[in-house]
Enzyme design. Structure first.
Site, PDB file in Angstrom:
ATOM      1  N   VAL A 153      -5.655   3.572  15.623  1.00 46.61           N
ATOM      2  CA  VAL A 153      -7.070   3.510  15.273  1.00 46.61           C
ATOM      3  C   VAL A 153      -7.866   2.871  16.403  1.00 46.61           C
ATOM      4  CG1 VAL A 153      -8.774   2.628  13.650  1.00 46.61           C
ATOM      5  CG2 VAL A 153      -6.558   3.411  12.803  1.00 46.61           C
ATOM      6  N   THR A 165      -5.387  -4.478  13.915  1.00 47.60           N
ATOM      7  CA  THR A 165      -4.034  -5.014  14.050  1.00 47.60           C
ATOM      8  C   THR A 165      -3.205  -4.704  12.816  1.00 47.60           C
ATOM      9  OG1 THR A 165      -4.904  -6.838  15.370  1.00 47.60           O
ATOM     10  CG2 THR A 165      -2.704  -7.115  14.458  1.00 47.60           C
ATOM     11  N   ARG A 213      -5.799  -4.691   7.675  1.00 44.60           N
ATOM     12  CA  ARG A 213      -5.275  -5.276   6.447  1.00 44.60           C
ATOM     13  C   ARG A 213      -5.945  -6.623   6.250  1.00 44.60           C
ATOM     14  NH1 ARG A 213      -3.983  -0.909   5.620  1.00 44.60           N
ATOM     15  NH2 ARG A 213      -1.976  -0.018   4.970  1.00 44.60           N
ATOM     16  N   ASP A 255     -13.426  -3.325   4.765  1.00 43.29           N
ATOM     17  CA  ASP A 255     -12.862  -2.232   3.977  1.00 43.29           C
ATOM     18  C   ASP A 255     -11.554  -2.665   3.334  1.00 43.29           C
ATOM     19  OD1 ASP A 255     -13.105   0.511   3.084  1.00 43.29           O
ATOM     20  OD2 ASP A 255     -11.362   0.948   4.335  1.00 43.29           O
ATOM     21  N   GLU A 294      -6.517  -7.612  -2.379  1.00 42.29           N
ATOM     22  CA  GLU A 294      -7.261  -6.378  -2.555  1.00 42.29           C
ATOM     23  C   GLU A 294      -7.012  -5.886  -3.983  1.00 42.29           C
ATOM     24  OE1 GLU A 294      -7.893  -3.431   0.911  1.00 42.29           O
ATOM     25  OE2 GLU A 294      -6.359  -2.536  -0.357  1.00 42.29           O
ATOM     26  N   HIS A 321     -11.621   0.215   0.406  1.00 38.63           N
ATOM     27  CA  HIS A 321     -10.515   0.785   1.188  1.00 38.63           C
ATOM     28  C   HIS A 321     -10.695   2.301   1.330  1.00 38.63           C
ATOM     29  CE1 HIS A 321      -6.081  -0.149   2.385  1.00 38.63           C
ATOM     30  NE2 HIS A 321      -6.588   0.789   3.136  1.00 38.63           N
ATOM     31  N   GLY A 343      -9.838   5.228   5.359  1.00 38.30           N
ATOM     32  CA  GLY A 343      -8.782   6.204   5.602  1.00 38.30           C
ATOM     33  C   GLY A 343      -9.103   7.546   4.974  1.00 38.30           C
TER      34      GLY A 343
END
Length: 335
Positions: free
Chosen positions: A166, A217, A246, A269, A274, A293, A296
């Protein structure tokens, strides 16, 4: 040419979302596909029957672990093609020890994440969300000639944390714009960064110099909490932190403190946990944008994952090897 025997292993929801009728038809052109539904439980009698002659397993979200017991019932299995990102949840040591080739659509899934990141960089550079909120309240246009140098995307500094799939795509997307792009990645040399068109810096400098800091990361034992309180505190006033990686890569409590204090703006995001608890203070911070999220692949973008998987099956069947292989020795650096 005899087509390899292929079976789908993923949740029913993932199969329905990722593999449209068009994608399934394309898969049947390059493989002898076992009848649907996809295998979501590999312990059933039907799964045992299907696995007995499966050569390529096309996996997705919700695929059970491919442990030694599963592999014992799949004596002809030679390859796993994952129509999603990380393979950590289902590809086990037994797969590697058996010499099974593994592919992933992580590169395809990286594209919409990078596009989301670019959009957020540009929108927050113009303070779009805050100014739209104020416009809705006042119903009067602000005096654009009085906007300060803190507004705009010209000659801003964007920091990229990690040259992941990414991160690299974000760097490519930023090239047409007038940004200075910095990179910190301990596994990338300054010379390699220069080849990417960016400037390599140490981690503290990345935070002190960036107007926008974008986190890419992977979450590994070494990166948990990597974005610490002191690093967050060193960001410039009104800097923007974007996290599409993350949540646990960032110290969530420290992030909450600097956002609540109005020191920085945040685009999250992903969070830790979460989803955040309903009473978490970040929900009510006007300088925090929290999305579910969604960066993606979603909707039409799932078709890209299916197309990538179909292409990998075709390459394997032709003896060309995978275009997007997952190497065991690289697992320590992958999400």
């Amino acid at each position: 040419m005899t087509l390899p025997r292929v079976a789908l292993a993923m949740s029913p929801q993932a199969a329905a979302a990722v593999f449209s009728p068009r994608s399934l038809a394309a898969l049947t052109e390059v493989g002898d596909v076992a009848p649907l539904p996809a295998l979501s439980d590999l312990s059933t009698a039907r799964a045992t029957e299907v696995l007995a002659d499966t050569e390529i397993l096309v996996t997705g979200w919700g695929c059970p672990k491919l442990d030694a017991d599963v592999l014992a019932r799949a004596p002809r299995l030679r390859a796993v093609v994952h129509a999603a990102g990380s393979v950590r949840a289902h590809v086990t040591d037994a797969c590697w020890e058996r010499g099974i080739a593994v592919s992933s659509a992580a590169a395809a899934n990286a594209l919409p994440v990078a596009e989301y990141t670019l959009a957020m960089i540009l929108l927050h550079g113009k303070h779009v969300l805050e100014r739209a909120r104020e416009f809705r309240t006042t119903r009067a246009r602000d005096n654009w000639l009085l906007t300060t140098g803190h507004v705009g995307n010209y000659r801003r500094t964007v920091g990229i944390l990690s040259a992941s799939l990414v991160g690299r795509r974000v760097i490519e997307l930023l090239k047409p714009f007038d940004f200075e792009v910095l990179l910190h990645d301990p596994y990338v040399s300054p010379a390699e960064a220069a080849e990417l068109g960016v400037t390599w810096v140490e981690l503290p400098e990345l935070f002190t110099r960036s107007d926008v800091l974008s986190v890419h990361t992977p979450l590994l034992p070494a990166t948990r909490g990597l974005v610490s309180g002191p690093l967050l505190g060193s960001l410039r006033q009104d800097a923007v932190l974007i996290n599409t990686a993350r949540g646990a890569v960032i110290d969530q409590d420290a992030l909450t403190d600097v956002v609540r204090a109005g020191r920085i703006r945040a685009v999250l995001d992903v969070t830790d946990p979460e989803v955040l608890p309903p009473e978490h203070p970040l929900w009510d911070c006007p300088n925090a944008l929290i999305t579910p999220h969604l960066a993606g692949s979603q909707g039409s973008e799932w078709e890209r994952l299916a197309d990538t998987a179909v292409a990998e099956v075709a390459r394997w069947a032709a003896g060309d090897g995978f275009a997007h292989p997952v190497r065991r020795e690289r697992l320590a650096f992958l999400a």
